[in-house]
Structure formats: structure tokens, C-alpha cells
Design a protein around this motif. Structure first.
Motif, PDB file in Angstrom:
ATOM      1  N   LEU A 165      28.899  31.093  49.932  1.00 61.52           N
ATOM      2  CA  LEU A 165      28.767  31.584  48.560  1.00 61.52           C
ATOM      3  C   LEU A 165      27.950  30.619  47.705  1.00 61.52           C
ATOM      4  N   ALA A 166      26.745  31.028  47.357  1.00 59.63           N
ATOM      5  CA  ALA A 166      25.963  30.274  46.379  1.00 59.63           C
ATOM      6  C   ALA A 166      26.610  30.445  45.014  1.00 59.63           C
ATOM      7  N   ASP A 167      26.179  29.648  44.036  1.00 56.06           N
ATOM      8  CA  ASP A 167      26.810  29.675  42.715  1.00 56.06           C
ATOM      9  C   ASP A 167      26.805  31.073  42.109  1.00 56.06           C
ATOM     10  N   GLU A 168      25.686  31.764  42.241  1.00 54.09           N
ATOM     11  CA  GLU A 168      25.573  33.098  41.644  1.00 54.09           C
ATOM     12  C   GLU A 168      26.557  34.078  42.276  1.00 54.09           C
ATOM     13  N   ARG A 169      26.708  33.995  43.584  1.00 51.78           N
ATOM     14  CA  ARG A 169      27.621  34.916  44.270  1.00 51.78           C
ATOM     15  C   ARG A 169      29.073  34.514  44.064  1.00 51.78           C
ATOM     16  N   ALA A 170      29.326  33.248  43.951  1.00 54.28           N
ATOM     17  CA  ALA A 170      30.677  32.802  43.614  1.00 54.28           C
ATOM     18  C   ALA A 170      31.072  33.310  42.231  1.00 54.28           C
ATOM     19  N   ASP A 171      30.117  33.286  41.307  1.00 49.28           N
ATOM     20  CA  ASP A 171      30.376  33.807  39.951  1.00 49.28           C
ATOM     21  C   ASP A 171      30.662  35.305  40.003  1.00 49.28           C
ATOM     22  N   ALA A 172      29.988  36.027  40.919  1.00 47.94           N
ATOM     23  CA  ALA A 172      30.195  37.477  41.027  1.00 47.94           C
ATOM     24  C   ALA A 172      31.609  37.786  41.503  1.00 47.94           C
ATOM     25  N   VAL A 173      32.119  37.001  42.477  1.00 49.75           N
ATOM     26  CA  VAL A 173      33.489  37.200  42.957  1.00 49.75           C
ATOM     27  C   VAL A 173      34.479  36.902  41.834  1.00 49.75           C
ATOM     28  N   ALA A 191      43.119  35.003  44.279  1.00 48.30           N
ATOM     29  CA  ALA A 191      42.313  35.347  45.458  1.00 48.30           C
ATOM     30  C   ALA A 191      40.868  34.899  45.282  1.00 48.30           C
ATOM     31  N   ALA A 192      40.305  35.130  44.098  1.00 46.54           N
ATOM     32  CA  ALA A 192      38.918  34.738  43.848  1.00 46.54           C
ATOM     33  C   ALA A 192      38.752  33.226  43.935  1.00 46.54           C
ATOM     34  N   ASP A 193      39.673  32.486  43.341  1.00 42.10           N
ATOM     35  CA  ASP A 193      39.602  31.018  43.394  1.00 42.10           C
ATOM     36  C   ASP A 193      39.673  30.520  44.833  1.00 42.10           C
ATOM     37  N   ALA A 194      40.553  31.127  45.629  1.00 42.20           N
ATOM     38  CA  ALA A 194      40.706  30.706  47.024  1.00 42.20           C
ATOM     39  C   ALA A 194      39.446  30.987  47.827  1.00 42.20           C
ATOM     40  N   VAL A 195      38.868  32.175  47.648  1.00 45.24           N
ATOM     41  CA  VAL A 195      37.666  32.553  48.396  1.00 45.24           C
ATOM     42  C   VAL A 195      36.492  31.658  48.005  1.00 45.24           C
ATOM     43  N   VAL A 196      36.342  31.395  46.711  1.00 42.40           N
ATOM     44  CA  VAL A 196      35.249  30.541  46.244  1.00 42.40           C
ATOM     45  C   VAL A 196      35.385  29.126  46.803  1.00 42.40           C
ATOM     46  N   SER A 197      36.624  28.662  46.964  1.00 44.82           N
ATOM     47  CA  SER A 197      36.848  27.313  47.475  1.00 44.82           C
ATOM     48  C   SER A 197      36.788  27.248  49.000  1.00 44.82           C
ATOM     49  N   GLY A 198      36.631  28.411  49.655  1.00 46.30           N
ATOM     50  CA  GLY A 198      36.488  28.438  51.099  1.00 46.30           C
ATOM     51  C   GLY A 198      37.751  28.742  51.865  1.00 46.30           C
ATOM     52  N   SER A 199      38.854  29.052  51.177  1.00 49.30           N
ATOM     53  CA  SER A 199      40.110  29.404  51.837  1.00 49.30           C
ATOM     54  C   SER A 199      40.245  30.924  51.845  1.00 49.30           C
ATOM     55  N   ILE A 200      39.778  31.553  52.938  1.00 51.61           N
ATOM     56  CA  ILE A 200      39.674  33.014  52.990  1.00 51.61           C
ATOM     57  C   ILE A 200      40.755  33.561  53.905  1.00 51.61           C
ATOM     58  N   THR A 201      41.866  34.010  53.334  1.00 47.05           N
ATOM     59  CA  THR A 201      42.962  34.564  54.112  1.00 47.05           C
ATOM     60  C   THR A 201      42.961  36.083  54.022  1.00 47.05           C
ATOM     61  N   GLN A 202      43.721  36.727  54.922  1.00 48.30           N
ATOM     62  CA  GLN A 202      43.837  38.181  54.886  1.00 48.30           C
ATOM     63  C   GLN A 202      44.389  38.654  53.549  1.00 48.30           C
ATOM     64  N   GLU A 203      45.364  37.937  53.026  1.00 49.99           N
ATOM     65  CA  GLU A 203      45.979  38.331  51.760  1.00 49.99           C
ATOM     66  C   GLU A 203      44.973  38.300  50.621  1.00 49.99           C
ATOM     67  N   HIS A 204      44.133  37.283  50.587  1.00 50.76           N
ATOM     68  CA  HIS A 204      43.130  37.185  49.521  1.00 50.76           C
ATOM     69  C   HIS A 204      42.093  38.294  49.634  1.00 50.76           C
ATOM     70  N   LEU A 205      41.657  38.583  50.860  1.00 50.49           N
ATOM     71  CA  LEU A 205      40.679  39.656  51.044  1.00 50.49           C
ATOM     72  C   LEU A 205      41.252  41.007  50.654  1.00 50.49           C
ATOM     73  N   THR A 206      42.517  41.239  50.999  1.00 51.48           N
ATOM     74  CA  THR A 206      43.159  42.504  50.637  1.00 51.48           C
ATOM     75  C   THR A 206      43.239  42.653  49.123  1.00 51.48           C
ATOM     76  N   ALA A 207      43.559  41.575  48.417  1.00 47.43           N
ATOM     77  CA  ALA A 207      43.625  41.632  46.956  1.00 47.43           C
ATOM     78  C   ALA A 207      42.266  41.964  46.365  1.00 47.43           C
ATOM     79  N   LEU A 208      41.215  41.315  46.861  1.00 51.25           N
ATOM     80  CA  LEU A 208      39.867  41.594  46.344  1.00 51.25           C
ATOM     81  C   LEU A 208      39.421  43.010  46.683  1.00 51.25           C
ATOM     82  N   ALA A 209      39.783  43.491  47.882  1.00 47.07           N
ATOM     83  CA  ALA A 209      39.457  44.874  48.236  1.00 47.07           C
ATOM     84  C   ALA A 209      40.183  45.847  47.308  1.00 47.07           C
ATOM     85  N   GLY A 210      41.444  45.523  46.966  1.00 49.03           N
ATOM     86  CA  GLY A 210      42.182  46.361  46.022  1.00 49.03           C
ATOM     87  C   GLY A 210      41.532  46.380  44.657  1.00 49.03           C
ATOM     88  N   GLY A 211      41.054  45.217  44.201  1.00 47.33           N
ATOM     89  CA  GLY A 211      40.360  45.172  42.922  1.00 47.33           C
ATOM     90  C   GLY A 211      39.065  45.956  42.949  1.00 47.33           C
TER      91      GLY A 211
END
Length: 477
Positions: A42-50, A69-89
Motif C-alpha cells: 500500500l502506497a500512501d495514496e492507497r493507504a489513504d483510500a482504505v 480494520a483499516a488501521d491494521a491493514v495499513v500497518s500490514g496486519s491483514i487478518t481474515q477478520e479485518h478483510l471481512t470488515a472492510l468487505a462489509g463496509g
């Protein structure tokens, strides 16, 4: 009248979905771009988009969970729970745009729509805790989808796509999971056909993000394997408007849009009924109908232009009839254009299930008359131009762009895609050799009536016969 009704609908920004639709679509575009390049890079621009996607829900009950979930993904901690939350959003944001678009369409058409009923009381859809095999398969689906999100579309190769094959095979073996199996099979086939994706100039970004999101949410425990919503049973006269054919290499679905006149009176309703069959990619064109031969009543009604009397057939809250040939028989002649003229204006439209609230899934039947066909094939409704999506015309029916261009009336599905409203023809009235004819997508359900198409179908049908014979031999071993 329809030209006046559609003028405001076709004239606004973002499909005239109202304030905020453009901003919501921009948030979706930003998140989808992150999926293109992968959440691991995630470059800065794409991290901002998440982060922006999550921030859109700050004032909602989802706010805290999405922010985490967004904070975790941006920091590189990508779990199933975080992805599911972002997919729900993502699906909630897409659903808001869908609702605004559909509301504007209903308003323009003067169409009333049923409300989606609340979830039934009881244990809900948590599923059977003892269904371990299904749980294992769904876990495999989620794992593959997580790998896709981390890698991004640009990083997909044949090895990553092939990793889904075993999971798809297991899904196809479980009837309750067949819906997810077909979705995942088609998604994987699209990715495989584009490999290597990295150097590709154009990608179907929104489509792949929609498929990824839907697959991830359907793979959650209990969504497909839990207690289904109860269906009501209906009886009455079914009047077909046309058939929408959904096809990919390994499956084809014939989705019939129709008006149901309830037995004993009552308000007419817009309904759909679908039959889906497995196929191989060598079976195409009119031969597709051969695969659905066991649905003889439905095919006969489509081919002969007749209504169908149904008795105690299950009807889901989504407006989908669960087709059963044993509960139906072919009745009197029924012209799809006459049905549209007489029955569409007062018919009650069905509610849309939560996971189906995606703009591209809007497909509302309408009747269009009194238009002029422009050079590019669009319909000029007295100054308002409605684009015609001729690419959606199926190869298994007689409807062609040339016939649509010669038409004076059309029953079709109004859709929203790529930021505009379009019309997908299902049936037209046109003049052929100075004679008025009605042609519909389901006219060849019992075989082509055109001599050239009949010869081509006869050759293709041999493939169906051979494959059935070989399958029978394998089963007898």
C-alpha cells in the motif's frame, strides 16, 4: 409517456442517484485500486483510500470496527477478520448507491416496491456447528480470497489461480454451497484467462472487486449453510416478459422475468424464475437450451409464447420463484409486449436482498415505444437518448442488433453500469419483409426456427449427445 418519465433519470450525474453518489463511488474506486496493487504493497495514496472507506462509516455502528480494520491493514496486519470488515463496509457503501439509483428509477417509472422483511425470529443463520466439512471448505475459500487481496490483481499468476481448483471442486460437491461454487469458478476462470495480469493495460477493476467482496461475504460461516428464510407458496398465471441468459464456461442460467397474476385476484407482482445447468465451454449458442431439457413446461411456454399456470410454487422474498415443472402447465398464448403494456404499470416490484444491493445488479423490466433508433443503435425518446446494450443479446436466441435496430417497441431490462443507464432488449416488435413480427430471447427454447441456425444447432447438439453418452459410461463403471 415513458420518454417523459425517463428524461430526468437519464439526465443527471451518477445516473441521477442524488447527492453523495459521486463521492461514494469515488471511495469505492479508491479501495478497488488498492485491491489492484495488493494490500501488502500500500502506497500512501492507497493507504489513504482504505482509511477513507472506513472513515465514511465513522458515525455508524460499523465505525469502530472498520477503523480498526483499516488501521491494521495499513500497518500490514491483514487478518481474515479485518478483510471481512472492510468487505462489509464496501458492500454497505455500494448498497447505498444501489438504493439511491433504484429509488430514482422507481420514481421515474411510478413503480412501487415491496419492503425487505426483517429477519425471522429464532436461532438465526448461525448454521450447524457440527457441519465441520463445510466449515473447512469455507475456510479454504476465505484463505484463497485473502491471498488474492494481499497479492493484488496485478500479482495474480497461474499458480495462485490454480490454488482455488481444489476448493471449488469441494464446493461443487456440497449442494448448499453450489451458489458460491459457481461464483468462485467463474471468478477464477476470468483471472486465469487474463494471466499474466501484471502487464495488462485495462482491468475490470469494479467487477473483480464486486466478485471478491461477494465471495468473501458468502463464505462466512452460516450465510449459505444456515437456516434459509421461509418461502411462501403462490398460485396463479405467469406471463413471461423475456429471458436473460447468464453464461460462462462451466454454467449457464436462464433467468425469466415475468408478471405473476395471483389466483383468486389480488395485485400482480414482478417475479423472476431461473434454471441453472452445468456445461462445458464448447457448448454455446442454441445448443445451450438442450442442457435445460428437463424443464419442459418452462421451455415450451417460452418457445410458443404462452402463459403458465402455476400451483403452490415457492416464492422467495427476493421475488424469485423456485421453479418446479411438476407444479406448472402451459396455458393460453401470451405476447410479451402485450403483457408489458397491460400488466407492468401496476405490478408490485420485489424487494432486493441485502447482498444483492449492488448497482450493476439492477435489472428492471420496462416497455419502450415510440422511439427512433440512432446510428449507434441507441433509442432516441424524443430528445432523451437511452443507450442499448446489444452486447448482452444472447447467441442462443433470434434477437440480433439488426432486429433491435428495426424495432418499434421493445421490452427490456433497464440497467446501470459504467455510470449510465442502459437498456438490454428481451423482446421486440419489428417489421421483417413488411410483416410485423415479435421476437424474444426465449423463442428458440425448443430449437431454432431459422434454417441456418437450425443447421448450426444440429452440429453443436452432437457435442451434447456425445458428452452425455460418455458421462453415462463413466457412471456405469
Amino acid at each position: 409517456m415513458l420518454a417523459v418519465q425517463l428524461a430526468a433519470l437519464l439526465g443527471g450525474d451518477s445516473g441521477n442517484a442524488g447527492d453523495g453518489a459521486g463521492e461514494a463511488l469515488a471511495l469505492l474506486d479508491g479501495f478497488d485500486d488498492a485491491l489492484v496493487h495488493g494490500l501488502a504493497r500500500l502506497a500512501d495514496e492507497r493507504a489513504d483510500a482504505v482509511t477513507a472507506l472506513a472513515a465514511a462509516f465513522a458515525a455508524t455502528p460499523l465505525g469502530d470496527r472498520l477503523a480498526e480494520a483499516a488501521d491494521a491493514v495499513v500497518s500490514g496486519s491483514i487478518t481474515q477478520e479485518h478483510l471481512t470488515a472492510l468487505a462489509g463496509g464496501r458492500v454497505a457503501l455500494s448498497g447505498a448507491v444501489h438504493d439511491a439509483l433504484l429509488d430514482s428509477l422507481d420514481t421515474a417509472l411510478g413503480r412501487e416496491r415491496a419492503e425487505w422483511p426483517p429477519a425471522p425470529d429464532g436461532p438465526g443463520t448461525a448454521g450447524d456447528a457440527g457441519a465441520q466439512p463445510a466449515g473447512n471448505v469455507l475456510g479454504g475459500v476465505r484463505s484463497w480470497l485473502r491471498e488474492l487481496a494481499i497479492t493484488g490483481w496485478r500479482g495474480v499468476d497461474h499458480d495462485l489461480v490454480s490454488a482455488a481448483d481444489q476448493v471449488i471442486e469441494a464446493l461443487l460437491a456440497a449442494p448448499d454451497l453450489r451458489r458460491l461454487a459457481v461464483l468462485l469458478d467463474g471468478f477464477a476462470a476470468e483471472l486465469r484467462a487474463c494471466c499474466p495480469i501484471g502487464p495488462a493495460e485495462h482491468l475490470p477493476v469494479r467487477r473483480w472487486a464486486d466478485l471478491w467482496t461477494r465471495a468473501l461475504l458468502l463464505s462466512q460461516d452460516g450465510v449459505l449453510t444456515g437456516e434459509p428464510r421461509p418461502a411462501t407458496t403462490v398460485s396463479g398465471r405467469l406471463l413471461a416478459l423475456g429471458v436473460d441468459v447468464h453464461e460462462h464456461g462451466t454454467a449457464v442460467q436462464f433467468q425469466v422475468h415475468a408478471v405473476l397474476e395471483p389466483a383468486g385476484g389480488g395485485r400482480s407482482r414482478l417475479v423472476r424464475t431461473s434454471v441453472t445447468v452445468a456445461k462445458v465451454d464448447t457448448i454455446v449458442g442454441p445448443a445451450l437450451w438442450k442442457l435445460a431439457q428437463r424443464h419442459k413446461v418452462l421451455l415450451a411456454a417460452l418457445a410458443d409464447g404462452r402463459s403458465v399456470e402455476i400451483t403452490d410454487m415457492p416464492l422467495l422474498d427476493s421475488g424469485d420463484l423456485v421453479w418446479d415443472d411438476d407444479r406448472a402447465f402451459v396455458s393460453k398464448p401470451a405476447d410479451p409486449l402485450a403483457t408489458a403494456r397491460l400488466c407492468l404499470p401496476g405490478a408490485l416490484a420485489p424487494a432486493v436482498p441485502p447482498l444483492d444491493r449492488v448497482p450493476v445488479r439492477i435489472a428492471e423490466p420496462v416497455l419502450v415505444e415510440g422511439y427512433k433508433v440512432t446510428k449507434d443503435g441507441s433509442f432516441d425518446l424524443g430528445g432523451t437518448v437511452l443507450a442499448v446494450d446489444a452486447e448482452r443479446l444472447p447467441d442462443c436466441g433470434p434477437l440480433t442488433p439488426k432486429l433491435v435496430a428495426a424495432s418499434s417497441a421493445c421490452v427490456g431490462l433497464v440497467r446501470w453500469d459504467a455510470g449510465r443507464w442502459t437498456l438490454q432488449p428481451l423482446a421486440v416488435q419489428a417489421k421483417v419483409k413488411r410483416e410485423a413480427v415479435v421476437a424474444a430471447t426465449g423463442d428458440w427454447a425448443l430449437g431454432p426456427t431459422d434454417p441456418k441456425a437450425a443447421k448450426a444447432e444440429a452440429r453443436a447438439a452432437d457435442a451434447v449427445t456425445v458428452l452425455r453418452e460418455r458421462a453415462g459410461r463413466l457412471l456405469r463403471r
